[in-house]
Scaffold this motif. Structure first.
Motif, PDB file in Angstrom:
ATOM      1  N   LEU A   1       7.728   5.763   4.807  1.00  0.00           N
ATOM      2  CA  LEU A   1       8.710   6.655   3.828  1.00  0.00           C
ATOM      3  C   LEU A   1       9.732   5.588   2.968  1.00  0.00           C
ATOM      4  N   GLY A   2       9.567   5.540   1.865  1.00  0.00           N
ATOM      5  CA  GLY A   2      10.204   4.636   0.927  1.00  0.00           C
ATOM      6  C   GLY A   2       9.606   3.506   0.697  1.00  0.00           C
ATOM      7  N   SER A   3       8.421   3.009   1.367  1.00  0.00           N
ATOM      8  CA  SER A   3       7.978   1.792   1.076  1.00  0.00           C
ATOM      9  C   SER A   3       7.162   1.817  -0.435  1.00  0.00           C
ATOM     10  N   ASN A   4       6.764   0.623  -0.826  1.00  0.00           N
ATOM     11  CA  ASN A   4       6.129   0.528  -2.265  1.00  0.00           C
ATOM     12  C   ASN A   4       4.576   0.581  -2.131  1.00  0.00           C
ATOM     13  N   TYR A   5       3.893   0.585  -0.883  1.00  0.00           N
ATOM     14  CA  TYR A   5       2.714   0.462  -0.603  1.00  0.00           C
ATOM     15  C   TYR A   5       1.987   1.875  -0.937  1.00  0.00           C
ATOM     16  N   ALA A   6       2.697   3.044  -0.593  1.00  0.00           N
ATOM     17  CA  ALA A   6       2.307   4.453  -1.014  1.00  0.00           C
ATOM     18  C   ALA A   6       1.750   4.221  -2.596  1.00  0.00           C
ATOM     19  N   LYS A   7       2.439   3.940  -3.406  1.00  0.00           N
ATOM     20  CA  LYS A   7       2.518   3.774  -4.820  1.00  0.00           C
ATOM     21  C   LYS A   7       1.186   2.900  -5.290  1.00  0.00           C
ATOM     22  N   VAL A   8       1.163   1.525  -4.393  1.00  0.00           N
ATOM     23  CA  VAL A   8       0.262   0.599  -4.594  1.00  0.00           C
ATOM     24  C   VAL A   8      -1.212   1.527  -4.302  1.00  0.00           C
ATOM     25  N   LEU A   9      -1.205   2.031  -3.176  1.00  0.00           N
ATOM     26  CA  LEU A   9      -2.645   2.973  -2.944  1.00  0.00           C
ATOM     27  C   LEU A   9      -2.607   3.899  -4.022  1.00  0.00           C
ATOM     28  N   LYS A  10      -1.874   4.729  -4.552  1.00  0.00           N
ATOM     29  CA  LYS A  10      -2.036   5.467  -5.691  1.00  0.00           C
ATOM     30  C   LYS A  10      -2.834   4.882  -6.886  1.00  0.00           C
ATOM     31  N   GLU A  11      -2.334   3.774  -7.141  1.00  0.00           N
ATOM     32  CA  GLU A  11      -2.818   2.964  -8.196  1.00  0.00           C
ATOM     33  C   GLU A  11      -4.433   2.696  -8.054  1.00  0.00           C
ATOM     34  N   PHE A  12      -4.781   2.646  -7.027  1.00  0.00           N
ATOM     35  CA  PHE A  12      -6.161   2.456  -6.403  1.00  0.00           C
ATOM     36  C   PHE A  12      -6.918   3.684  -6.320  1.00  0.00           C
TER      37      PHE A  12
ATOM     38  N   GLN B 291      -4.724   6.706  17.727  1.00  0.00           N
ATOM     39  CA  GLN B 291      -5.075   8.194  18.550  1.00  0.00           C
ATOM     40  C   GLN B 291      -6.146   8.810  17.392  1.00  0.00           C
ATOM     41  N   GLY B 292      -6.317   8.273  16.177  1.00  0.00           N
ATOM     42  CA  GLY B 292      -7.194   9.042  15.447  1.00  0.00           C
ATOM     43  C   GLY B 292      -6.468  10.187  14.769  1.00  0.00           C
ATOM     44  N   LYS B 293      -5.403  10.544  14.995  1.00  0.00           N
ATOM     45  CA  LYS B 293      -4.804  11.468  14.116  1.00  0.00           C
ATOM     46  C   LYS B 293      -4.544  11.404  12.612  1.00  0.00           C
ATOM     47  N   ILE B 294      -4.360  10.222  12.223  1.00  0.00           N
ATOM     48  CA  ILE B 294      -4.495   9.778  10.957  1.00  0.00           C
ATOM     49  C   ILE B 294      -5.618   8.630  10.641  1.00  0.00           C
ATOM     50  N   ASP B 295      -6.185   8.690   9.809  1.00  0.00           N
ATOM     51  CA  ASP B 295      -7.534   7.516   9.490  1.00  0.00           C
ATOM     52  C   ASP B 295      -6.798   6.177   9.310  1.00  0.00           C
ATOM     53  N   ALA B 296      -5.749   6.052   8.521  1.00  0.00           N
ATOM     54  CA  ALA B 296      -5.500   4.810   8.361  1.00  0.00           C
ATOM     55  C   ALA B 296      -3.820   4.438   7.922  1.00  0.00           C
ATOM     56  N   PHE B 297      -3.743   3.345   7.798  1.00  0.00           N
ATOM     57  CA  PHE B 297      -2.450   3.142   7.487  1.00  0.00           C
ATOM     58  C   PHE B 297      -2.119   1.869   6.663  1.00  0.00           C
ATOM     59  N   VAL B 298      -1.554   2.058   5.493  1.00  0.00           N
ATOM     60  CA  VAL B 298      -1.468   1.251   4.189  1.00  0.00           C
ATOM     61  C   VAL B 298       0.047   0.565   4.137  1.00  0.00           C
ATOM     62  N   SER B 299      -0.040  -0.802   4.375  1.00  0.00           N
ATOM     63  CA  SER B 299       1.209  -1.618   4.475  1.00  0.00           C
ATOM     64  C   SER B 299       0.753  -3.045   3.910  1.00  0.00           C
ATOM     65  N   GLY B 300       1.813  -3.761   3.954  1.00  0.00           N
ATOM     66  CA  GLY B 300       1.614  -5.174   3.515  1.00  0.00           C
ATOM     67  C   GLY B 300       0.748  -5.892   4.591  1.00  0.00           C
ATOM     68  N   GLN B 301      -0.163  -6.621   3.687  1.00  0.00           N
ATOM     69  CA  GLN B 301      -1.201  -7.557   4.572  1.00  0.00           C
ATOM     70  C   GLN B 301      -0.675  -8.205   5.657  1.00  0.00           C
TER      71      GLN B 301
END
Length: 266
Positions: A142-153, A176-186
């Motif tokens: 929440l509040g990170s820039n990586y969500a917006k980066v993902l939206k660009e792609f 646990q497989g409840k969410i498919d992936a996490f987007v964040s800084g490399q």
């Protein structure tokens, strides 16, 4: 004799005044208040009561150049942003410089370049990168820039994006497989997986390269600090300090802009 007595009295007054002042007063440096999260490895983290990390090394080097001392103020990411807006802190480490954020803050020159990447469960064999995310769910801080980066792609909105407050919640949900992936800084993902021995892995190529700089409020103090920091960062780049600190933490020089991958067209 009178002149001698006057001289002695004057010296006594000076000594008394000196005694009245704290010994450290003359040595006190102005304070640069920097916001950080408690566990932002490898950018900032606490070890044996000492704050360490890549961005910590950068801020300490900057502070030394401008003759300030750093005061670290830790809270969750939402709290860090709130403290910056209200003036409780002066700046934030590891903060991407974006056009949207420039409407609110003035940024220093960049000190490193960040790219986003995806992390999935270690047992996930179906997701190998962004091309496999259609119809999948991706979490972001929440509040990170990586969500917006993902939206660009993802111009056609084929990926379901959800946000959570706190990385540990996301790590557990993905593992646990409840969410498919996490987007964040490399570098954040690689660092956290290694440090915490998480049952996750990064997949695909890094994407959405952004320059990372130090934000300051648009006021007199912010402008003064930004100008000083700009000079310091340029000096640290010129003398190789930025490169050395980057290689210390990441085994590569992230202080120079890499080749960029352009977002897909809608």
């Amino acid at each position: 004799m009178k002149l001698l007595n006057l001289a002695l009295v004057a010296c006594s007054i000076l000594l008394l005044n000196a005694c009245d002042k704290p010994a450290s007063q003359a040595d006190d440096k102005p304070v640069l208040r920097v916001g950080a999260t408690p566990d932002g490895y490898p950018h900032y983290f606490s070890e044996n009561g000492t704050v360490k990390g890549f961005s910590v090394d950068i801020l300490n080097a900057v502070a030394e150049k401008i003759n300030y001392k750093v005061e670290w103020v830790t809270s969750d990411w939402v709290g860090v942003l709130g403290s910056l807006e209200t003036g409780k802190i002066d700046t934030v480490g590891n903060f991407a410089d974006t056009p949207e954020r420039r409407l609110k803050y003035d940024f220093s020159v960049p000190y490193y370049y960040s790219a986003a990447q995806l992390a999935v469960s270690k047992n996930n064999e179906s997701i190998h990168g962004l091309q496999d995310m259609k119809g999948k769910t991706v979490a972001a801080d929440l509040g990170s820039n990586y969500a917006k980066v993902l939206k660009e792609f993802d111009p056609q909105n084929q990926i379901k994006l959800v946000t959570f407050e706190g990385q540990d919640v996301i790590f557990n949900a993905v593992a646990q497989g409840k969410i498919d992936a996490f987007v964040s800084g490399q570098v954040i993902l690689l660092g956290q997986i290694k440090r915490k021995n998480l049952p996750l892995k990064v997949v695909g190529q890094p994407f959405g390269v952004k320059q990372v700089a130090l934000p300051f409020r648009k006021d007199a103090r912010g402008e003064d600090l930004r100008k000083k920091v700009d000079v310091a960062l340029e000096q640290l780049r010129a003398d190789g300090t930025l490169r050395k600190i980057s290689e210390k933490w990441f085994d590569q020089d992230l202080s120079v802009k890499p080749a960029t991958q352009e977002p897909a067209k809608g």
